[in-house]
Write a protein that holds these residues in place. Structure first.
Motif, PDB file in Angstrom:
ATOM      1  N   UNK A   1      41.067  31.235  41.598  1.00 13.72           N
ATOM      2  CA  UNK A   1      41.263  32.481  42.343  1.00 13.72           C
ATOM      3  C   UNK A   1      40.270  33.536  41.879  1.00 13.72           C
ATOM      4  N   UNK A   2      39.715  34.300  42.822  1.00 15.23           N
ATOM      5  CA  UNK A   2      38.866  35.439  42.500  1.00 15.23           C
ATOM      6  C   UNK A   2      39.685  36.725  42.589  1.00 15.23           C
TER       7      UNK A   2
ATOM      8  N   UNK B   1      36.696  34.353  34.081  1.00 20.51           N
ATOM      9  CA  UNK B   1      35.242  34.514  33.936  1.00 20.51           C
ATOM     10  C   UNK B   1      34.754  35.542  34.946  1.00 20.51           C
ATOM     11  N   UNK B   2      34.048  36.549  34.476  1.00 23.30           N
ATOM     12  CA  UNK B   2      33.512  37.567  35.374  1.00 23.30           C
ATOM     13  C   UNK B   2      32.215  37.065  35.991  1.00 23.30           C
ATOM     14  N   UNK B   3      32.181  37.025  37.327  1.00 17.46           N
ATOM     15  CA  UNK B   3      31.015  36.550  38.068  1.00 17.46           C
ATOM     16  C   UNK B   3      30.375  37.749  38.762  1.00 17.46           C
ATOM     17  N   UNK B   4      29.145  38.098  38.414  1.00 17.99           N
ATOM     18  CA  UNK B   4      28.491  39.263  39.019  1.00 17.99           C
ATOM     19  C   UNK B   4      28.527  39.218  40.547  1.00 17.99           C
ATOM     20  N   UNK B   5      28.896  40.352  41.157  1.00 17.82           N
ATOM     21  CA  UNK B   5      28.934  40.568  42.607  1.00 17.82           C
ATOM     22  C   UNK B   5      30.044  39.793  43.326  1.00 17.82           C
ATOM     23  N   UNK B   6      30.856  39.065  42.572  1.00 12.64           N
ATOM     24  CA  UNK B   6      31.943  38.317  43.200  1.00 12.64           C
ATOM     25  C   UNK B   6      33.316  38.735  42.676  1.00 12.64           C
ATOM     26  N   UNK B   7      33.394  39.025  41.393  1.00 11.30           N
ATOM     27  CA  UNK B   7      34.676  39.418  40.815  1.00 11.30           C
ATOM     28  C   UNK B   7      35.005  38.592  39.588  1.00 11.30           C
TER      29      UNK B   7
ATOM     30  N   UNK C   1      40.049  45.826  31.063  1.00 12.07           N
ATOM     31  CA  UNK C   1      41.100  44.811  30.945  1.00 12.07           C
ATOM     32  C   UNK C   1      40.560  43.436  31.320  1.00 12.07           C
ATOM     33  N   UNK C   2      39.731  43.373  32.350  1.00 16.39           N
ATOM     34  CA  UNK C   2      39.131  42.102  32.750  1.00 16.39           C
ATOM     35  C   UNK C   2      38.218  41.557  31.653  1.00 16.39           C
ATOM     36  N   UNK C   3      37.493  42.435  30.995  1.00 16.55           N
ATOM     37  CA  UNK C   3      36.630  42.004  29.888  1.00 16.55           C
ATOM     38  C   UNK C   3      37.451  41.441  28.741  1.00 16.55           C
ATOM     39  N   UNK C   4      38.591  42.054  28.459  1.00 18.38           N
ATOM     40  CA  UNK C   4      39.481  41.543  27.412  1.00 18.38           C
ATOM     41  C   UNK C   4      39.979  40.148  27.758  1.00 18.38           C
ATOM     42  N   UNK C   5      40.354  39.948  29.003  1.00 17.96           N
ATOM     43  CA  UNK C   5      40.850  38.644  29.419  1.00 17.96           C
ATOM     44  C   UNK C   5      39.742  37.596  29.433  1.00 17.96           C
ATOM     45  N   UNK C   6      38.522  38.038  29.733  1.00 19.08           N
ATOM     46  CA  UNK C   6      37.391  37.110  29.665  1.00 19.08           C
ATOM     47  C   UNK C   6      37.165  36.674  28.224  1.00 19.08           C
TER      48      UNK C   6
END
Length: 232
Positions: free
Chosen positions: A41-42, A73-79, A62-67
């Motif tokens: 899921x994105x 995984x944070x994907x540039x321009x996608x989420x 928060x997303x960086x912490x979870x990564x």
């Protein structure tokens, strides 16, 4: 991409940035725990910001912490991509848990009643959290972490922490496979505590092994329609 539902609002007026980030972090963990195990899921910053009623800055943090925890995984321009949990993932994590936790249970048994009292409190907390999957899993995490920490090996404790962070969705899924699983977990934890209270390292390791075996079996079953309850 699936739509993120707005389950509750968190007004940000007067809240420090750290507190807002913690709120989003908690919301994301709960949301991710409910995602289908076999689906990738994105999530986008905009969706999460709207769902939590916060600005994008605490969402991003928060997303960086979870990564960093290996949850997404944070994907540039996608989420932020939350990958599916595969059978291979489950087997690898559970095998590693067995190696670490059984060894730590043997080592920690020497603490006897002191450790057992701490674990009794955690089991009681879990029992009061039957209707909250994320809270229940967090208490479960604290229970196992306490045993690993008591073994006194900081290298193993650090490695184990990385394993537990990968199990957010695994833990929630295991609890949905049977209406009895929650009570089984509590009983299995009680058996571990009883062995530790007796300072019986081998018995404690065996109780841990049985607990992990039943957890693995639960992870391989289909989920039930509702959290913790049989279908109507």
């Amino acid at each position: 991409m699936t739509k993120v539902e707005r389950s509750q609002s968190f007004p940000s007026t007067g809240r420090r940035a750290e507190a807002a980030q913690d709120v989003v972090f908690r919301w994301l963990k709960q949301h991710i725990a409910t995602l289908p195990r076999r689906d990738g899921v994105f999530l986008t910053e905009a969706e999460v910001s709207q769902a939590t009623g916060t600005s994008r800055t605490p969402v991003r943090e928060a997303l960086l912490r979870l990564e960093a925890d290996g949850v997404l995984q944070i994907v540039p321009k996608k989420g932020a991509y939350v990958p599916p949990v595969t059978e291979a993932d489950i087997d690898a994590v559970m095998q590693a848990r067995g190696l670490v936790e059984e060894w730590c249970a043997r080592r920690a048994a020497g603490l006897g009643a002191a450790l057992a009292e701490q674990l009794d409190e955690l089991v009681a907390r879990q029992a009061a959290q039957k209707d909250d999957p994320v809270a229940f899993i967090e208490s479960d995490r604290e229970f196992h972490r306490a045993i690993v920490s008591a073994a006194g090996n900081p290298v193993l404790a650090g490695f184990y922490e990385s394993l537990r962070d990968r199990q957010l969705r695994m833990g929630a899924y295991a609890l949905t496979t049977s209406g009895r699983r929650i009570d089984e977990v509590l009983a299995e934890h009680a058996a571990i505590v009883a062995a530790l209270r007796m300072r019986d390292g081998e018995r404690a390791a065996e109780a841990v092994a049985r607990h992990l075996e039943t957890t693995l079996a639960a992870l391989r079953l289909p989920a039930m329609p509702k959290w913790g309850r049989p279908p109507s």
